[in-house]
Design an enzyme around this catalytic site. Sequence first.
Site, PDB file in Angstrom:
ATOM      1  N   PHE A   9      17.497 -45.627  72.894  1.00 48.56           N
ATOM      2  CA  PHE A   9      17.065 -44.838  74.293  1.00 48.56           C
ATOM      3  C   PHE A   9      17.001 -43.494  74.298  1.00 48.56           C
ATOM      4  O   PHE A   9      18.149 -42.683  74.034  1.00 48.56           O
ATOM      5  CB  PHE A   9      17.744 -45.529  75.457  1.00 48.56           C
ATOM      6  CG  PHE A   9      16.912 -45.344  76.954  1.00 48.56           C
ATOM      7  CD1 PHE A   9      16.054 -46.281  77.053  1.00 48.56           C
ATOM      8  CD2 PHE A   9      17.221 -44.242  77.456  1.00 48.56           C
ATOM      9  CE1 PHE A   9      15.055 -46.154  78.260  1.00 48.56           C
ATOM     10  CE2 PHE A   9      16.458 -44.193  78.800  1.00 48.56           C
ATOM     11  CZ  PHE A   9      15.389 -45.036  79.122  1.00 48.56           C
ATOM     12  N   VAL A  10      16.100 -42.718  74.399  1.00 51.01           N
ATOM     13  CA  VAL A  10      15.884 -41.432  74.333  1.00 51.01           C
ATOM     14  C   VAL A  10      15.596 -40.732  75.814  1.00 51.01           C
ATOM     15  O   VAL A  10      15.064 -41.217  76.472  1.00 51.01           O
ATOM     16  CB  VAL A  10      14.948 -40.860  73.441  1.00 51.01           C
ATOM     17  CG1 VAL A  10      15.406 -40.867  71.824  1.00 51.01           C
ATOM     18  CG2 VAL A  10      13.632 -41.350  73.647  1.00 51.01           C
ATOM     19  N   GLU A  20       0.590 -39.852  76.416  1.00 46.27           N
ATOM     20  CA  GLU A  20       1.740 -40.572  76.850  1.00 46.27           C
ATOM     21  C   GLU A  20       3.077 -40.291  76.344  1.00 46.27           C
ATOM     22  O   GLU A  20       2.939 -39.576  75.143  1.00 46.27           O
ATOM     23  CB  GLU A  20       1.386 -41.991  76.263  1.00 46.27           C
ATOM     24  CG  GLU A  20       2.321 -43.142  76.841  1.00 46.27           C
ATOM     25  CD  GLU A  20       2.741 -43.352  78.221  1.00 46.27           C
ATOM     26  OE1 GLU A  20       2.938 -42.340  78.791  1.00 46.27           O
ATOM     27  OE2 GLU A  20       2.858 -44.485  78.743  1.00 46.27           O
ATOM     28  N   ASP A  21       4.055 -40.379  76.940  1.00 44.18           N
ATOM     29  CA  ASP A  21       5.249 -40.136  76.428  1.00 44.18           C
ATOM     30  C   ASP A  21       5.955 -40.828  75.134  1.00 44.18           C
ATOM     31  O   ASP A  21       6.144 -40.407  74.253  1.00 44.18           O
ATOM     32  CB  ASP A  21       6.204 -39.808  77.498  1.00 44.18           C
ATOM     33  CG  ASP A  21       6.639 -41.201  78.213  1.00 44.18           C
ATOM     34  OD1 ASP A  21       5.716 -42.012  77.675  1.00 44.18           O
ATOM     35  OD2 ASP A  21       7.292 -41.365  79.033  1.00 44.18           O
ATOM     36  N   GLY A  50       6.501 -39.739  82.880  1.00 46.57           N
ATOM     37  CA  GLY A  50       7.032 -39.318  81.732  1.00 46.57           C
ATOM     38  C   GLY A  50       6.273 -38.465  80.819  1.00 46.57           C
ATOM     39  O   GLY A  50       7.029 -37.542  80.322  1.00 46.57           O
ATOM     40  N   ARG A  78      14.508 -35.375  82.570  1.00 48.00           N
ATOM     41  CA  ARG A  78      13.400 -35.060  82.381  1.00 48.00           C
ATOM     42  C   ARG A  78      13.168 -33.586  82.019  1.00 48.00           C
ATOM     43  O   ARG A  78      12.400 -33.012  81.349  1.00 48.00           O
ATOM     44  CB  ARG A  78      12.341 -35.235  83.523  1.00 48.00           C
ATOM     45  CG  ARG A  78      12.218 -36.766  84.030  1.00 48.00           C
ATOM     46  CD  ARG A  78      11.079 -37.091  84.716  1.00 48.00           C
ATOM     47  NE  ARG A  78      11.275 -38.406  85.712  1.00 48.00           N
ATOM     48  CZ  ARG A  78      10.537 -39.462  84.932  1.00 48.00           C
ATOM     49  NH1 ARG A  78       9.953 -39.330  83.970  1.00 48.00           N
ATOM     50  NH2 ARG A  78      10.623 -40.683  85.517  1.00 48.00           N
ATOM     51  N   ASP A 120       6.852 -47.998  73.438  1.00 43.53           N
ATOM     52  CA  ASP A 120       7.873 -49.098  73.022  1.00 43.53           C
ATOM     53  C   ASP A 120       7.510 -50.295  72.800  1.00 43.53           C
ATOM     54  O   ASP A 120       7.125 -50.487  71.664  1.00 43.53           O
ATOM     55  CB  ASP A 120       8.755 -48.918  74.353  1.00 43.53           C
ATOM     56  CG  ASP A 120      10.111 -49.325  74.259  1.00 43.53           C
ATOM     57  OD1 ASP A 120      10.608 -49.388  73.291  1.00 43.53           O
ATOM     58  OD2 ASP A 120      10.478 -50.030  75.216  1.00 43.53           O
ATOM     59  N   LYS A 136       8.078 -46.091  69.115  1.00 47.88           N
ATOM     60  CA  LYS A 136       9.176 -46.752  68.357  1.00 47.88           C
ATOM     61  C   LYS A 136       8.771 -48.052  68.086  1.00 47.88           C
ATOM     62  O   LYS A 136       8.851 -49.230  68.706  1.00 47.88           O
ATOM     63  CB  LYS A 136      10.158 -47.089  69.641  1.00 47.88           C
ATOM     64  CG  LYS A 136      11.059 -46.178  70.173  1.00 47.88           C
ATOM     65  CD  LYS A 136      12.283 -46.995  71.078  1.00 47.88           C
ATOM     66  CE  LYS A 136      12.654 -46.008  72.276  1.00 47.88           C
ATOM     67  NZ  LYS A 136      13.322 -46.621  73.263  1.00 47.88           N
TER      68      LYS A 136
HETATM   69  P1  IMP Z   1       6.253 -50.130  77.019  1.00 46.70           P
HETATM   70  O1  IMP Z   1       5.096 -50.764  77.838  1.00 46.70           O
HETATM   71  O2  IMP Z   1       7.523 -51.076  76.646  1.00 46.70           O
HETATM   72  O3  IMP Z   1       5.455 -49.377  75.636  1.00 46.70           O
HETATM   73  O4  IMP Z   1       6.858 -49.123  78.000  1.00 46.70           O
HETATM   74  C1  IMP Z   1       6.549 -47.838  77.947  1.00 46.70           C
HETATM   75  C2  IMP Z   1       7.318 -47.058  79.052  1.00 46.70           C
HETATM   76  O5  IMP Z   1       8.669 -47.443  79.091  1.00 46.70           O
HETATM   77  C3  IMP Z   1       7.420 -45.717  78.678  1.00 46.70           C
HETATM   78  O6  IMP Z   1       6.080 -44.963  79.123  1.00 46.70           O
HETATM   79  C4  IMP Z   1       8.422 -45.050  79.380  1.00 46.70           C
HETATM   80  O7  IMP Z   1       8.409 -44.814  80.381  1.00 46.70           O
HETATM   81  C5  IMP Z   1       9.555 -46.101  79.002  1.00 46.70           C
HETATM   82  N1  IMP Z   1      10.489 -46.000  77.970  1.00 46.70           N
HETATM   83  C6  IMP Z   1      10.450 -46.811  76.798  1.00 46.70           C
HETATM   84  N2  IMP Z   1      11.369 -46.403  76.098  1.00 46.70           N
HETATM   85  C7  IMP Z   1      12.192 -45.484  76.364  1.00 46.70           C
HETATM   86  C8  IMP Z   1      13.026 -44.393  76.155  1.00 46.70           C
HETATM   87  O8  IMP Z   1      13.511 -44.488  74.978  1.00 46.70           O
HETATM   88  N3  IMP Z   1      13.459 -43.596  77.070  1.00 46.70           N
HETATM   89  C9  IMP Z   1      12.719 -43.421  78.466  1.00 46.70           C
HETATM   90  N4  IMP Z   1      11.765 -44.263  79.011  1.00 46.70           N
HETATM   91  C10 IMP Z   1      11.441 -45.194  77.828  1.00 46.70           C
END
Ligand code: IMP
Length: 184
Positions: free
Chosen positions: A160-161, A107-108, A52, A173, A111, A139
């Site tokens: 969701f983005v 990082e992208d 990502g 992407r 979440d 987020k």
């Molecule tokens: P976390 O461990 O829940 O913080 O997840 C992080 C990963 O979930 C990110 O690196 C993304 O790959 C994916 N992710 C979380 N939210 C989104 C979204 O809104 N769009 C696309 N990928 C997401």
Amino acid sequence: MEKICTLDEFNHRIKKVVITKEEIEEAIQRAGKEISDSYDGRPILLVSILKGAFVFMADLCRAITVPCEIGFMCAKSYYSGTKSSGVVKITMDLDQDLSNYHVIIVEDIVDTGRTLRDIVKLLKARNPLSLRVVTLLDKPDRRLVDFKADIALFTIPDFFVIGYGLDCAEYFRNLPYIAEYNPE
Ligand code: IMP
């Protein structure tokens, strides 16, 4: 999501643009300057988590005006049920010895915060000179663990983005902006 077959369906899934290409470019220039100013003359390693963050990494590293190296890793976190502590599985690792670097994880999106919490723990154990996290998107409403990035370029609500490296079922992407995904 099924494989997308038509251009109409691809376009239909892009609900609306939430962050434009120009807004992203501007925010990256600011972040690049902040990083360049605070690490001047020190050995920086930018670490991007695939897939990502690959677009963000490509633009951010070009906004940094001091010497830096780049590295990529591929990591997945696994959680069972509602347990908030997971296991990070590294499917592709860095080849640098982190004890020689000030490491910045690129990082992208943050979440739930679990992936980065686990990766930070893992990389800290390799004794970098310092460790910071820069994320394109944050987020905070979705957070399940206590995690805060050092630099977050944009804070967004809980939807969701897609685009600018972020995918849904591996598509989108390549969009040059961030858009809200249309699930219907
Ligand atoms: P976390 O461990 O829940 O913080 O997840 C992080 C990963 O979930 C990110 O690196 C993304 O790959 C994916 N992710 C979380 N939210 C989104 C979204 O809104 N769009 C696309 N990928 C997401």
